[in-house]
Design a protein around this motif. Structure first.
Motif, PDB file in Angstrom:
ATOM      1  N   ALA A  14     -16.513   6.198  24.700  1.00 48.20           N
ATOM      2  CA  ALA A  14     -15.250   5.756  24.624  1.00 48.20           C
ATOM      3  C   ALA A  14     -15.133   4.174  24.556  1.00 48.20           C
ATOM      4  O   ALA A  14     -14.185   3.652  23.961  1.00 48.20           O
ATOM      5  N   GLY A  22     -19.578  10.080  27.911  1.00 48.68           N
ATOM      6  CA  GLY A  22     -18.311   9.839  27.663  1.00 48.68           C
ATOM      7  C   GLY A  22     -17.708   8.642  27.845  1.00 48.68           C
ATOM      8  O   GLY A  22     -17.001   8.211  26.921  1.00 48.68           O
ATOM      9  N   SER A  25     -15.397  14.343  19.700  1.00 46.05           N
ATOM     10  CA  SER A  25     -15.471  14.096  21.174  1.00 46.05           C
ATOM     11  C   SER A  25     -16.818  15.071  21.700  1.00 46.05           C
ATOM     12  O   SER A  25     -17.266  15.812  20.892  1.00 46.05           O
TER      13      SER A  25
END
Length: 244
Positions: free
Chosen positions: A240, A236, A222
């Protein structure tokens, strides 16, 4: 190391991890170790079939015989047999031969590199499932980041989702801290990206080891585990969506 030797090494490493096929693999939601091994072994047989038969049109991996009885999963021995078949086929194949790929290169030489990183990432999945911290040599990881970026514009199941993000023109900079590796990704029209090597500033930037950048691109790390600058929300959301 050559791609052939990396395939051999990574397949052996993955097989050695496949002792309990019932354990869940958190980085592949819904999968057990049996599902992971079956996926990788079937992918090897699919690639070998394409190369051996000089396939020119898309064929799905499920269309290629697996050698497994209906409803059965693969194990370490079955994985090793598929890897050996793939290696034998690769070594007997002219790299310049024209074959179908889902990437930009319609040559047999596309397949060994793709199979290396299919193995590297799924070996990492197996290790993470077992509580082992994956290790990927920096030079391999650098090549893996570039292989990912090379193929991403042609990943037809991902580009429509990237287009839906509405971030055309946005830039993301990746910076390896342990090796010579920096890249800038620019989100283009219709969800396709362009990229270039070298130092730059992006709307978002992320620093980490080459290994961690590779695993980040594949959704196995992450952003919070690395150092992020600029627009963290953009990074992010893009990661994703882009992860294979």
């Amino acid at each position: 190391m050559t791609y052939d030797s990396l395939i051999e090494t990574e397949a052996a490493r993955l097989g050695a991890l496949a002792t309990d096929l019932s354990i869940p693999v958190p980085t592949c939601p819904g999968w057990t170790m049996a599902d992971l091994i079956t996926h990788v072994g079937q992918t090897h047989r699919w690639a070998a079939h394409i190369l051996r038969n000089q396939v020119q049109e898309r064929i799905w991996s499920r269309q290629v015989p697996s050698g497994l009885a209906e409803g059965r999963s693969g194990d370490a021995a079955w994985l090793a047999a598929g890897a050996a078949e793939l290696l034998d086929t690769l070594r007997a194949t002219d790299p310049s031969m024209t074959v179908w790929t889902w990437g930009p290169d319609r040559q047999a030489s596309w397949w060994p590199r793709r199979m290396v990183f299919e193995l590297v990432v799924h070996r990492a999945d197996a290790e993470l499932a077992l509580g082992i911290d994956p290790v990927v040599p920096a030079d391999v990881a650098i090549d893996g980041v570039e292989e990912f970026l090379h193929n991403l514009p042609y990943a037809g199941w991902i580009t429509p989702r990237l287009a839906e993000l509405g971030v055309e023109g946005a830039t993301i900079h990746l910076h390896a801290t342990d090796a010579d590796g920096e890249w800038t990704i620019t989100q283009g029209p219709a969800g396709r990206i362009s990229w270039e090597r070298g130092h730059a500033k992006g709307d978002s930037a992320v620093q980490g080891t080459a290994q961690d950048l590779l695993l980040l691109m594949y959704g196995r790390r992450s952003p919070e585990e690395l150092t992020v600058y600029g627009d963290a929300d953009l990074l992010g959301r893009w990661l994703a969506t882009a992860a294979f």
